[in-house]
Write a protein that holds these residues in place. Structure first.
Motif, PDB file in Angstrom:
ATOM      1  N   ARG A 199     -14.318   4.401-109.059  1.00  0.00           N
ATOM      2  CA  ARG A 199     -15.657   3.998-109.475  1.00  0.00           C
ATOM      3  C   ARG A 199     -15.715   2.495-109.726  1.00  0.00           C
ATOM      4  N   ALA A 200     -14.673   1.959-110.359  1.00  0.00           N
ATOM      5  CA  ALA A 200     -14.644   0.513-110.591  1.00  0.00           C
ATOM      6  C   ALA A 200     -14.593  -0.258-109.273  1.00  0.00           C
ATOM      7  N   LEU A 201     -13.818   0.249-108.300  1.00  0.00           N
ATOM      8  CA  LEU A 201     -13.731  -0.416-106.993  1.00  0.00           C
ATOM      9  C   LEU A 201     -15.071  -0.359-106.271  1.00  0.00           C
ATOM     10  N   ASP A 202     -15.747   0.791-106.314  1.00  0.00           N
ATOM     11  CA  ASP A 202     -17.058   0.893-105.663  1.00  0.00           C
ATOM     12  C   ASP A 202     -18.065  -0.062-106.301  1.00  0.00           C
TER      13      ASP A 202
ATOM     14  N   ALA B 266     -17.367  -2.917-107.866  1.00  0.00           N
ATOM     15  CA  ALA B 266     -17.029  -4.294-107.486  1.00  0.00           C
ATOM     16  C   ALA B 266     -17.421  -4.586-106.042  1.00  0.00           C
ATOM     17  N   GLU B 267     -17.178  -3.640-105.142  1.00  0.00           N
ATOM     18  CA  GLU B 267     -17.564  -3.855-103.743  1.00  0.00           C
ATOM     19  C   GLU B 267     -19.080  -3.933-103.589  1.00  0.00           C
ATOM     20  N   LYS B 268     -19.822  -3.119-104.345  1.00  0.00           N
ATOM     21  CA  LYS B 268     -21.280  -3.169-104.268  1.00  0.00           C
ATOM     22  C   LYS B 268     -21.804  -4.503-104.788  1.00  0.00           C
ATOM     23  N   ALA B 269     -21.205  -4.987-105.895  1.00  0.00           N
ATOM     24  CA  ALA B 269     -21.632  -6.285-106.434  1.00  0.00           C
ATOM     25  C   ALA B 269     -21.377  -7.402-105.422  1.00  0.00           C
ATOM     26  N   LEU B 270     -20.213  -7.352-104.756  1.00  0.00           N
ATOM     27  CA  LEU B 270     -19.910  -8.371-103.739  1.00  0.00           C
ATOM     28  C   LEU B 270     -20.854  -8.261-102.553  1.00  0.00           C
ATOM     29  N   LEU B 271     -21.172  -7.039-102.127  1.00  0.00           N
ATOM     30  CA  LEU B 271     -22.090  -6.857-101.002  1.00  0.00           C
ATOM     31  C   LEU B 271     -23.488  -7.345-101.344  1.00  0.00           C
ATOM     32  N   ASP B 272     -23.956  -7.032-102.560  1.00  0.00           N
ATOM     33  CA  ASP B 272     -25.282  -7.510-102.970  1.00  0.00           C
ATOM     34  C   ASP B 272     -25.316  -9.032-103.042  1.00  0.00           C
ATOM     35  N   PHE B 273     -24.240  -9.624-103.523  1.00  0.00           N
ATOM     36  CA  PHE B 273     -24.185 -11.088-103.608  1.00  0.00           C
ATOM     37  C   PHE B 273     -24.213 -11.708-102.214  1.00  0.00           C
ATOM     38  N   ARG B 274     -23.457 -11.138-101.290  1.00  0.00           N
ATOM     39  CA  ARG B 274     -23.449 -11.689 -99.924  1.00  0.00           C
ATOM     40  C   ARG B 274     -24.801 -11.481 -99.242  1.00  0.00           C
TER      41      ARG B 274
ATOM     42  N   VAL C 273     -12.723  -7.449-106.717  1.00  0.00           N
ATOM     43  CA  VAL C 273     -12.548  -6.407-105.705  1.00  0.00           C
ATOM     44  C   VAL C 273     -11.072  -6.241-105.362  1.00  0.00           C
ATOM     45  N   SER C 274     -10.359  -7.351-105.197  1.00  0.00           N
ATOM     46  CA  SER C 274      -8.938  -7.284-104.862  1.00  0.00           C
ATOM     47  C   SER C 274      -8.145  -6.635-105.987  1.00  0.00           C
ATOM     48  N   PHE C 275      -8.454  -6.992-107.239  1.00  0.00           N
ATOM     49  CA  PHE C 275      -7.755  -6.394-108.379  1.00  0.00           C
ATOM     50  C   PHE C 275      -8.031  -4.899-108.460  1.00  0.00           C
ATOM     51  N   ALA C 276      -9.301  -4.512-108.292  1.00  0.00           N
ATOM     52  CA  ALA C 276      -9.651  -3.089-108.344  1.00  0.00           C
ATOM     53  C   ALA C 276      -9.007  -2.324-107.198  1.00  0.00           C
ATOM     54  N   ARG C 277      -8.966  -2.942-105.995  1.00  0.00           N
ATOM     55  CA  ARG C 277      -8.353  -2.268-104.845  1.00  0.00           C
ATOM     56  C   ARG C 277      -6.848  -2.124-105.038  1.00  0.00           C
ATOM     57  N   ASP C 278      -6.189  -3.163-105.569  1.00  0.00           N
ATOM     58  CA  ASP C 278      -4.742  -3.070-105.808  1.00  0.00           C
ATOM     59  C   ASP C 278      -4.428  -1.973-106.819  1.00  0.00           C
ATOM     60  N   ASN C 279      -5.224  -1.907-107.899  1.00  0.00           N
ATOM     61  CA  ASN C 279      -5.002  -0.854-108.890  1.00  0.00           C
ATOM     62  C   ASN C 279      -5.187   0.531-108.284  1.00  0.00           C
TER      63      ASN C 279
END
Length: 497
Positions: free
Chosen positions: A180-183, A185-193, A386-392
């Motif tokens: 859930r945390a990774l999703d 973070a990815e959504k926040a990055l996608l919205d920002f882009r 996103v990278s931190f959440a994906r690594d975890n």
């Protein structure tokens, strides 16, 4: 106490002889009593069972990195204490149907205590467990040992299984949370882009190159604009020099010059007609000079007037033949110059529009480039999240898969992990000592009790028997010793005559 060993031995022999009856009586009495005890002693039976607990590294060396080590040596003390506790022995008694839920707690505790005293568990070597159970019944030890071994093995293996299962549940819950945390973070990055699609750092180089290209184009257009302005000003000046009034004055000058030449051919310079023609020619030349000196940039009104003049010349009335002839000569030149001026003005207006558009685009690009820094910083922060959440998440996923494989390996190896090397015999073997052992124990006990009684009797006897005792008690040395005198020797002897 004694000076030499021979004195000590002699003293012991004397004591044994003096106390011979007290020492012999236990020796004669205890062996028969031991036989009687052997006859009436209850028989005891013992069952023995051995288990082999193999380590995963020895069982399957290839999968040693994912197997769970039982740590048998470190856990053995705790396992033995657990096997003697009510937690295990209570279950054993329930399996043997010796206790029920209705059994009183006091009776249950007594049975557990008796069974705990009868059970012996020890580790032989590093991976062999020996279990012993003693009982008065030759048939019960085997059953008790079988039930105890099942409960013991369950306790031996259960921590590993429980640990693996708990690890799987924990890792699964953590994976769901990290997913859930990774999703997020990815959504926040996608919205920002999406919100900054035209200002992303990936477009920085192309934006800078585009800005440089546009600036070059702007410089080129500004140069073209300056050239067009200069050309237009030049055309305006030329158009101003081709004023129709000046053209008509020049035509009059030509006519006046022709008339003057004709008059000079017929008359002298002092003739009034010649002088009048000269004055008229001078006046026209001064007027032309004055108009040339006062020429200025033509305004829009002047251009409209010139266009009207150029258009009106061709439509003049037919009666004015002279005017039409002179205007026909001036009209083509005026119209062509006006057309060139109009074309140059249109070109300049188009260039000015392009320059304005380029300046607006350059201003937007410069503003975007100025905003690249904060946007890049924010994007890097979102990418780090996103990278931190994906690594975890990937780390937990690997651990979860490892836990599942470990659990599957434990289930697969369970039948081979614990093996029964020696099953308990049924009926159990008798462990009560035989008659010879009882008799030997009676004899040894007789000698020990007889010697103890003799020594105690000698130590408690206060009579003085040796010269050293007299010297020790009285504190003076023994000077002479009177030997024992028999009664016969004590009678007086007759003197000879």
């Amino acid at each position: 106490m004694f000076e030499t060993a021979s004195d000590t031995f002699a003293y012991v022999a004397q004591v044994a002889w003096r106390r011979r009856f007290l020492a012999i009586i236990p020796i004669l009495l205890l062996p028969p009593l031991a036989l009687v005890a052997a006859a009436i002693a209850p028989a005891r039976y013992e069952a023995r069972m051995t288990l082999l607990v193999q380590e995963p590294s020895k069982l399957n060396p290839i999968l040693n990195d994912i197997a769970v080590n039982p740590n048998l040596k470190e856990r053995m003390s705790a396992l033995i204490a657990l096997a003697h506790s009510e937690v295990v022995l209570g279950k054993v008694l329930e399996d043997l149907h010796r206790v029920t839920p209705e059994t009183p707690p006091k009776q249950r505790d007594d049975l557990v205590k008796a069974l705990s005293e009868a059970v012996t568990i020890q580790l032989v070597g590093s991976d062999i467990i020996e279990m012993r159970v003693r009982s008065m019944d030759p048939n019960s030890p085997a059953q008790t040992l079988q039930a105890l071994s099942r409960r013991f093995v369950e306790r031996l293996v259960s921590p590993e299984r429980t640990a693996v299962q708990d690890s799987e549940r924990f890792l699964k819950d953590q994976m769901s949370e990290r997913r859930r945390a990774l999703d997020g973070a990815e959504k926040a990055l996608l919205d920002f882009r999406t919100a900054n699609a035209d200002k992303l750092p990936a477009l920085y180089n192309s934006t800078v190159q585009r800005l440089a290209t546009l600036e070059q184009q702007l410089q080129s257009k500004e140069m073209d604009l300056s050239i067009a302005g200069a050309t237009m000003e030049e055309l305006r000046k030329r158009l101003a020099s081709t004023n129709p009034l000046i053209g008509r004055i020049e035509e009059n000058i030509v006519q006046a010059s022709a008339e003057l030449a004709s008059l000079r051919a017929r008359y002298t310079d002092e003739h009034s007609l010649v002088q009048a023609a000269e004055w008229r020619l001078q006046r026209l030349e001064e007027e032309r000079r004055h108009l040339l000196n006062d020429s200025h940039a033509i305004s829009t009104t002047d251009l409209d007037r010139l266009w009207n003049i150029a258009a009106g010349v061709g439509t003049a009335p037919a009666g004015d033949q002279r005017g039409n002839d002179s205007d026909r000569n001036a009209t083509p030149l005026l119209v062509s110059q006006l057309q060139r001026l109009q074309e140059q003005q249109s070109k300049r207006t188009a260039i000015e529009s392009e320059v304005d558009q380029l300046r607006k685009v350059i201003a937007v690009l410069q503003r975007d480039i100025a905003e690249f820094g904060p946007i890049d910083q924010q994007q890097q922060q979102l990418e780090r999240q996103v990278s931190f959440a994906r690594d975890n998440y990937e780390s937990l996923a690997k651990r979860y898969e490892m836990a599942r494989v470990t659990g599957a390996l434990g289930v697969f190896e369970a039948p081979e992990r614990v093996k029964v090397l020696e099953t308990p015999s049924d009926p159990a073997s008798k462990v009560t000592p035989g008659y010879a052992l009882y008799v030997l124990a009676g004899i040894i006990s007789g000698f020990a009790v007889g010697g103890a009684l003799a020594a105690a009797s000698e130590l408690l006897d206060t009579r003085l028997r040796r010269p050293a005792d007299f010297a020790r008690i009285l504190g003076v040395p023994v000077i002479a010793r009177v030997p024992r005198i028999s009664p016969q020797e004590a009678q007086p002897r007759p003197y000879a005559a």
